[in-house]
Design a protein around this motif. Structure first.
Motif, PDB file in Angstrom:
ATOM      1  N   VAL A 185      36.217  35.191  47.641  1.00 41.12           N
ATOM      2  CA  VAL A 185      36.796  36.513  47.398  1.00 41.12           C
ATOM      3  C   VAL A 185      37.038  36.706  45.905  1.00 41.12           C
ATOM      4  CG1 VAL A 185      37.852  36.505  49.692  1.00 41.12           C
ATOM      5  CG2 VAL A 185      39.218  35.824  47.731  1.00 41.12           C
ATOM      6  N   CYS A 186      36.944  37.961  45.473  1.00 39.95           N
ATOM      7  CA  CYS A 186      37.060  38.226  44.049  1.00 39.95           C
ATOM      8  C   CYS A 186      37.632  39.611  43.799  1.00 39.95           C
ATOM      9  CB  CYS A 186      35.687  38.118  43.405  1.00 39.95           C
ATOM     10  SG  CYS A 186      35.690  38.368  41.620  1.00 39.95           S
ATOM     11  N   ASN A 187      38.446  39.698  42.775  1.00 38.58           N
ATOM     12  CA  ASN A 187      38.861  40.966  42.195  1.00 38.58           C
ATOM     13  C   ASN A 187      38.210  40.988  40.823  1.00 38.58           C
ATOM     14  OD1 ASN A 187      40.604  42.532  40.251  1.00 38.58           O
ATOM     15  ND2 ASN A 187      41.480  43.173  42.209  1.00 38.58           N
ATOM     16  N   PRO A 188      37.212  41.841  40.616  1.00 37.10           N
ATOM     17  CA  PRO A 188      36.459  41.797  39.364  1.00 37.10           C
ATOM     18  C   PRO A 188      37.315  41.922  38.109  1.00 37.10           C
ATOM     19  CG  PRO A 188      35.359  43.206  40.958  1.00 37.10           C
ATOM     20  CD  PRO A 188      36.699  42.852  41.547  1.00 37.10           C
ATOM     21  N   GLY A 189      38.345  42.765  38.150  1.00 32.15           N
ATOM     22  CA  GLY A 189      39.213  42.920  36.982  1.00 32.15           C
ATOM     23  C   GLY A 189      39.923  41.635  36.614  1.00 32.15           C
ATOM     24  N   GLN A 190      40.439  40.958  37.622  1.00 35.68           N
ATOM     25  CA  GLN A 190      41.140  39.694  37.375  1.00 35.68           C
ATOM     26  C   GLN A 190      40.168  38.610  36.910  1.00 35.68           C
ATOM     27  OE1 GLN A 190      44.067  40.336  36.957  1.00 35.68           O
ATOM     28  NE2 GLN A 190      45.362  40.170  38.762  1.00 35.68           N
ATOM     29  N   ALA A 191      38.986  38.569  37.525  1.00 36.53           N
ATOM     30  CA  ALA A 191      37.987  37.570  37.126  1.00 36.53           C
ATOM     31  C   ALA A 191      37.577  37.773  35.667  1.00 36.53           C
ATOM     32  CB  ALA A 191      36.769  37.644  38.037  1.00 36.53           C
ATOM     33  N   ALA A 192      37.383  39.028  35.279  1.00 40.41           N
ATOM     34  CA  ALA A 192      36.999  39.318  33.890  1.00 40.41           C
ATOM     35  C   ALA A 192      38.092  38.873  32.921  1.00 40.41           C
ATOM     36  CB  ALA A 192      36.713  40.810  33.725  1.00 40.41           C
ATOM     37  N   LYS A 193      39.351  39.110  33.268  1.00 41.18           N
ATOM     38  CA  LYS A 193      40.461  38.688  32.401  1.00 41.18           C
ATOM     39  C   LYS A 193      40.436  37.174  32.200  1.00 41.18           C
ATOM     40  CE  LYS A 193      43.692  42.276  33.891  1.00 41.18           C
ATOM     41  NZ  LYS A 193      44.954  42.499  34.645  1.00 41.18           N
ATOM     42  N   ASP A 248      47.100  28.078  28.818  1.00 39.31           N
ATOM     43  CA  ASP A 248      47.268  29.452  28.357  1.00 39.31           C
ATOM     44  C   ASP A 248      48.231  30.215  29.276  1.00 39.31           C
ATOM     45  OD1 ASP A 248      46.695  32.370  28.071  1.00 39.31           O
ATOM     46  OD2 ASP A 248      45.294  31.608  26.557  1.00 39.31           O
ATOM     47  N   LEU A 249      49.313  30.743  28.708  1.00 37.41           N
ATOM     48  CA  LEU A 249      50.324  31.440  29.507  1.00 37.41           C
ATOM     49  C   LEU A 249      49.795  32.728  30.131  1.00 37.41           C
ATOM     50  CD1 LEU A 249      53.503  30.900  27.315  1.00 37.41           C
ATOM     51  CD2 LEU A 249      52.787  29.647  29.361  1.00 37.41           C
ATOM     52  N   ALA A 250      48.859  33.395  29.472  1.00 36.17           N
ATOM     53  CA  ALA A 250      48.266  34.604  30.047  1.00 36.17           C
ATOM     54  C   ALA A 250      47.509  34.268  31.330  1.00 36.17           C
ATOM     55  CB  ALA A 250      47.349  35.282  29.043  1.00 36.17           C
ATOM     56  N   LEU A 251      46.848  33.119  31.360  1.00 39.94           N
ATOM     57  CA  LEU A 251      46.135  32.690  32.565  1.00 39.94           C
ATOM     58  C   LEU A 251      47.101  32.409  33.707  1.00 39.94           C
ATOM     59  CD1 LEU A 251      43.334  30.341  31.243  1.00 39.94           C
ATOM     60  CD2 LEU A 251      43.041  32.482  32.495  1.00 39.94           C
ATOM     61  N   VAL A 252      48.233  31.835  33.377  1.00 44.70           N
ATOM     62  CA  VAL A 252      49.225  31.549  34.412  1.00 44.70           C
ATOM     63  C   VAL A 252      49.686  32.846  35.073  1.00 44.70           C
ATOM     64  CG1 VAL A 252      51.537  30.625  34.863  1.00 44.70           C
ATOM     65  CG2 VAL A 252      49.971  29.386  33.352  1.00 44.70           C
ATOM     66  N   GLN A 253      49.878  33.886  34.291  1.00 41.79           N
ATOM     67  CA  GLN A 253      50.315  35.164  34.864  1.00 41.79           C
ATOM     68  C   GLN A 253      49.229  35.778  35.744  1.00 41.79           C
ATOM     69  OE1 GLN A 253      53.473  36.493  34.911  1.00 41.79           O
ATOM     70  NE2 GLN A 253      52.433  37.677  36.499  1.00 41.79           N
ATOM     71  N   ILE A 254      47.992  35.720  35.290  1.00 44.21           N
ATOM     72  CA  ILE A 254      46.882  36.222  36.106  1.00 44.21           C
ATOM     73  C   ILE A 254      46.813  35.440  37.409  1.00 44.21           C
ATOM     74  CG2 ILE A 254      44.363  36.472  36.260  1.00 44.21           C
ATOM     75  CD1 ILE A 254      44.441  36.766  33.124  1.00 44.21           C
ATOM     76  N   ALA A 255      46.925  34.129  37.303  1.00 44.28           N
ATOM     77  CA  ALA A 255      46.877  33.273  38.486  1.00 44.28           C
ATOM     78  C   ALA A 255      48.020  33.599  39.446  1.00 44.28           C
ATOM     79  CB  ALA A 255      46.918  31.803  38.081  1.00 44.28           C
ATOM     80  N   LYS A 256      49.209  33.895  38.920  1.00 44.94           N
ATOM     81  CA  LYS A 256      50.336  34.264  39.783  1.00 44.94           C
ATOM     82  C   LYS A 256      50.031  35.537  40.553  1.00 44.94           C
ATOM     83  CE  LYS A 256      54.164  32.165  37.258  1.00 44.94           C
ATOM     84  NZ  LYS A 256      55.359  32.394  36.437  1.00 44.94           N
ATOM     85  N   ASP A 257      49.474  36.521  39.862  1.00 46.71           N
ATOM     86  CA  ASP A 257      49.126  37.783  40.522  1.00 46.71           C
ATOM     87  C   ASP A 257      48.094  37.564  41.625  1.00 46.71           C
ATOM     88  OD1 ASP A 257      50.854  39.029  38.733  1.00 46.71           O
ATOM     89  OD2 ASP A 257      49.240  39.753  37.427  1.00 46.71           O
ATOM     90  N   VAL A 258      47.069  36.787  41.324  1.00 46.27           N
ATOM     91  CA  VAL A 258      46.023  36.513  42.301  1.00 46.27           C
ATOM     92  C   VAL A 258      46.576  35.681  43.457  1.00 46.27           C
ATOM     93  CG1 VAL A 258      43.822  35.308  42.661  1.00 46.27           C
ATOM     94  CG2 VAL A 258      44.143  36.776  40.651  1.00 46.27           C
TER      95      VAL A 258
END
Length: 127
Positions: free
Chosen positions: A55-63, A105-115
């Motif tokens: 499964v994928c959310n393209p916006g999150q994957a691109a980030k 990377d802290l930005a990745l942690v936030q993206i990962a939390k959302d996903v």
């Protein structure tokens, strides 16, 4: 590290409901690997059922890939529907845990939390 739930639904019904939940929550199903059928087609006596949904959310994957292109190897997210001793289960490896092991990377942690919240919600809704 893992998020696994049991369901009283049949394997096929849980698979159908998971696919619907994925779409309802803004992700897409890229592919479904039927690992149980694949193993049986190779002549192995494998009794359990197992479907892995990519499964994928393209916006999150691109980030994620804009921050660290190497992390494409950790994409897309995978959610499994499987049986174990007659019990249907659904689960995933939590994205926060996985990406935290691959990057600081802290930005990745936030993206990962959302996903992670969304993918766990998918499993809970399909349960």
């Amino acid at each position: 590290m893992y998020y696994i739930v049991e369901t009283q639904k049949s394997f096929d019904q849980a698979s159908t409901d998971l696919e619907l939940a994925v779409k309802r929550l803004g992700f897409g199903v890229l592919h479904i690997h039927d690992l149980g059928a694949t193993l049986r087609s190779k002549g192995l006596a494998f009794e359990e059922q197992c479907r892995v949904f990519e499964v994928c959310n393209p916006g999150q994957a691109a980030k994620v890939m804009l921050i660290d292109m190497r992390l494409n190897m950790a994409l897309p997210c995978r959610i499994s529907v499987f049986t174990e001793k007659g019990q249907t289960k659904m689960g995933l490896i939590k994205p926060v845990h996985m990406l935290s092991a691959l990057s600081d990377d802290l930005a990745l942690v936030q993206i990962a939390k959302d996903v992670e919240e969304k993918t766990m919600q998918m499993v809970d809704e399909a349960r």
